[in-house]
Scaffold this motif. Structure first.
Motif, short mmCIF file in Angstrom:
data_model
loop_
_atom_site.label_atom_id
_atom_site.label_comp_id
_atom_site.label_asym_id
_atom_site.label_seq_id
_atom_site.Cartn_x
_atom_site.Cartn_y
_atom_site.Cartn_z
N PHE A 1 0.85 -1.19 0.00
CA PHE A 1 0.00 0.00 0.00
C PHE A 1 0.89 1.24 0.00
O PHE A 1 1.76 1.40 0.85
CB PHE A 1 -0.91 0.01 1.23
N VAL A 2 0.66 2.13 -0.95
CA VAL A 2 1.51 3.31 -1.15
C VAL A 2 0.95 4.51 -0.38
O VAL A 2 -0.26 4.80 -0.47
CB VAL A 2 1.63 3.64 -2.65
N SER A 3 1.80 5.20 0.35
CA SER A 3 1.41 6.39 1.10
C SER A 3 1.68 7.64 0.28
O SER A 3 2.33 7.60 -0.77
CB SER A 3 2.19 6.46 2.41
N SER A 4 1.21 8.78 0.78
CA SER A 4 1.46 10.04 0.08
C SER A 4 2.95 10.37 0.07
O SER A 4 3.47 10.89 -0.91
CB SER A 4 0.68 11.18 0.75
N THR A 5 3.65 10.05 1.16
CA THR A 5 5.09 10.31 1.22
C THR A 5 5.82 9.51 0.15
O THR A 5 6.73 10.02 -0.51
CB THR A 5 5.64 9.94 2.61
N GLN A 6 5.42 8.25 -0.03
CA GLN A 6 6.05 7.42 -1.06
C GLN A 6 5.72 7.94 -2.46
O GLN A 6 6.60 8.03 -3.32
CB GLN A 6 5.58 5.97 -0.91
N LEU A 7 4.45 8.26 -2.69
CA LEU A 7 4.05 8.72 -4.03
C LEU A 7 4.74 10.03 -4.39
O LEU A 7 5.03 10.29 -5.56
CB LEU A 7 2.53 8.87 -4.10
N LYS A 8 5.03 10.86 -3.39
CA LYS A 8 5.71 12.14 -3.66
C LYS A 8 7.10 11.94 -4.24
O LYS A 8 7.65 12.86 -4.84
CB LYS A 8 5.80 12.98 -2.38
N GLU A 9 7.68 10.75 -4.07
CA GLU A 9 8.99 10.47 -4.67
C GLU A 9 8.93 10.53 -6.19
O GLU A 9 9.94 10.74 -6.86
CB GLU A 9 9.51 9.10 -4.22
N PHE A 10 7.71 10.37 -6.76
CA PHE A 10 7.56 10.51 -8.20
C PHE A 10 7.91 11.92 -8.66
O PHE A 10 8.27 12.14 -9.82
CB PHE A 10 6.13 10.18 -8.62
N LEU A 11 7.79 12.90 -7.76
CA LEU A 11 8.13 14.27 -8.12
C LEU A 11 9.64 14.45 -8.26
O LEU A 11 10.10 15.42 -8.87
CB LEU A 11 7.58 15.24 -7.07
N VAL A 12 10.41 13.52 -7.68
CA VAL A 12 11.85 13.46 -7.96
C VAL A 12 12.03 12.73 -9.28
O VAL A 12 12.63 13.26 -10.21
CB VAL A 12 12.60 12.72 -6.83
N SER A 13 11.50 11.54 -9.36
CA SER A 13 11.40 10.77 -10.60
C SER A 13 10.75 9.44 -10.29
O SER A 13 10.83 8.94 -9.15
CB SER A 13 12.78 10.54 -11.24
N PRO A 14 10.12 8.81 -11.27
CA PRO A 14 9.60 7.46 -11.05
C PRO A 14 10.70 6.49 -10.63
O PRO A 14 10.47 5.59 -9.82
CB PRO A 14 9.00 7.08 -12.41
N LYS A 15 11.90 6.69 -11.18
CA LYS A 15 13.02 5.81 -10.81
C LYS A 15 13.36 5.94 -9.33
O LYS A 15 13.67 4.95 -8.66
CB LYS A 15 14.26 6.15 -11.66
N LEU B 1 -0.46 10.44 -9.79
CA LEU B 1 -1.20 9.18 -9.65
C LEU B 1 -1.32 8.49 -11.01
O LEU B 1 -1.12 7.27 -11.12
CB LEU B 1 -2.59 9.47 -9.07
N GLN B 2 -1.62 9.26 -12.04
CA GLN B 2 -1.73 8.71 -13.38
C GLN B 2 -0.39 8.13 -13.85
O GLN B 2 -0.34 7.05 -14.46
CB GLN B 2 -2.22 9.78 -14.36
N GLN B 3 0.71 8.84 -13.54
CA GLN B 3 2.02 8.35 -13.91
C GLN B 3 2.36 7.04 -13.19
O GLN B 3 2.96 6.13 -13.77
CB GLN B 3 3.10 9.40 -13.61
N TYR B 4 1.97 6.94 -11.94
CA TYR B 4 2.19 5.70 -11.18
C TYR B 4 1.43 4.54 -11.82
O TYR B 4 1.97 3.43 -11.95
CB TYR B 4 1.75 5.90 -9.73
N LEU B 5 0.19 4.79 -12.23
CA LEU B 5 -0.61 3.74 -12.89
C LEU B 5 0.06 3.30 -14.19
O LEU B 5 0.11 2.10 -14.50
CB LEU B 5 -2.02 4.26 -13.17
N ILE B 6 0.58 4.27 -14.95
CA ILE B 6 1.25 3.94 -16.22
C ILE B 6 2.51 3.12 -15.96
O ILE B 6 2.76 2.11 -16.62
CB ILE B 6 1.60 5.24 -16.99
N CYS B 7 3.32 3.56 -14.99
CA CYS B 7 4.56 2.85 -14.68
C CYS B 7 4.29 1.44 -14.20
O CYS B 7 5.00 0.49 -14.56
CB CYS B 7 5.36 3.62 -13.63
N ASN B 8 3.28 1.30 -13.36
CA ASN B 8 2.96 -0.03 -12.83
C ASN B 8 2.48 -0.96 -13.95
O ASN B 8 2.86 -2.13 -14.00
CB ASN B 8 1.87 0.10 -11.76
N GLU B 9 1.69 -0.41 -14.88
CA GLU B 9 1.19 -1.22 -15.98
C GLU B 9 2.31 -1.67 -16.91
O GLU B 9 2.36 -2.83 -17.34
CB GLU B 9 0.15 -0.42 -16.78
N LYS B 10 3.25 -0.76 -17.18
CA LYS B 10 4.35 -1.08 -18.11
C LYS B 10 5.51 -1.79 -17.42
O LYS B 10 6.37 -2.38 -18.09
CB LYS B 10 4.86 0.20 -18.76
#
Length: 310
Positions: free
Chosen positions: A15-29, A263-272
């Motif tokens: 389960f992903v928290s807001s703190t974890q998802l905010k790392e996408f603002l650095v980069s998905p990597k 959130l949309q980027q996370y969904l795309i990354c998870n799918e691919k």
């Protein structure tokens, strides 16, 4: 649910928290790297400081007294070095042994220091009794609300989690302490933008809406860490989601838009199954290449070095 289980429980890992998802603002990597490597390291000192302030407020909200806090925390004071008369440092063997023994004597509890407890109690006394109408409002919120509620939500096949500092039937409240001599609008706005508090507010509102069907109002309570321990209540309406009444549409502030993009980027990354690096923020040119074109700051344009020869 105990705080430790919420943050580090085995079954909560997906389960992903807001703190974890905010790392996408650095980069998905960056997000993927931290997820694969156990998240960010928290030092022993930082974990001991923890959230005594939050825990005491939670205890007041849930029990009307400190009973809940006293069941969750114990006071640990490091042993004294007889040669110097000072406490052993946190990295010493004596400290580590004493700390481990204290943990063994208080199973399931978290540690803190008397200094942290005293400071938190002083701040909360100021918050509840010496901040004018803010004190009155905070007192009502504590009376109406419930603290430290853990939420687990599934969205498009993926798990998300959030834990509210305080939640009433229509409001979510987040306690924030701030090291600042003033609480003016520009100071608070700078803190919200610097630490991206608006993103977390939008995260909480969005997933709370999935659970309840309601767009809850979101408030921060900012309090100074130093005397006079002043405090203000701040609305997140301008940053996150805002719904004025049942008839009006939901307004999306900049943080809400950024959250939905992430959130949309996370969904795309998870799918691919692919988490790109920082180049994902660079729009590809007509050849598909990603090259960053910067705007030169005005201070550099106005301070170009010039050489004058005879």
């Amino acid at each position: 649910m105990p705080n430790e289980e919420y943050h580090r429980g085995e079954w909560c890992r997906d389960f992903v928290s807001s703190t974890q998802l905010k790392e996408f603002l650095v980069s998905p990597k960056a997000f993927d790297y931290l997820r694969r490597n156990g998240g960010k390291d928290i030092s022993l000192e930082a974990s001991m400081k923890g959230s005594v302030y939050h825990a005491i407020l939670a205890s007041i909200a849930n029990t009307g007294c400190l009973d809940e806090f006293e069941k969750e925390y114990f006071v640990f004071e490091p042993p004294i070095n007889p040669a110097t008369g000072a406490a052993y440092g946190i990295a010493t063997k004596k400290y580590q042994e004493a700390y481990q023994q204290a943990l063994n004597e208080h199973p399931g509890m978290e540690s803190t220091s008397q200094a942290e407890v005293d400071l938190a109690n002083t701040m909360i006394d100021a918050l509840l009794c010496h901040c004018g109408s803010t004190s009155e409002s905070v007192g009502q919120l504590l009376q109406w609300g419930t603290s430290e509620i853990s939420h687990f939500v599934e969205y498009k096949g993926l798990g998300f989690k959030f834990r509210t500092d305080l939640k009433t039937s229509h409001k979510i409240v987040d306690w924030k302490t701030i090291a600042s001599k003033d609480l003016h609008e520009e100071t608070i706005a700078s803190q919200i933008n610097k630490l991206n508090y608006g993103f977390s507010a939008a995260f909480y509102q969005f997933f709370n809406h999935l659970v309840t069907g309601e767009w809850a109002e979101f408030y921060w309570v900012f309090q100074q860490k130093e005397p006079p321990y002043d405090a203000v209540i701040v609305s997140a309406d301008a940053w996150a989601y805002c719904k004025l009444d049942d008839e009006s549409p939901v307004y999306k502030g900049p943080s809400a838009i950024e959250f939905e993009n992430t959130l949309q980027q996370y969904l795309i990354c998870n799918e691919k199954g692919h988490y790109p690096g920082a180049e994902v923020f660079i729009q590809p040119n007509i050849k598909g290449r990603r090259v960053m074109n910067l705007n030169v700051p005005s201070y550099k344009r106005n301070n170009i070095r010039t050489f004058y020869n005879k």
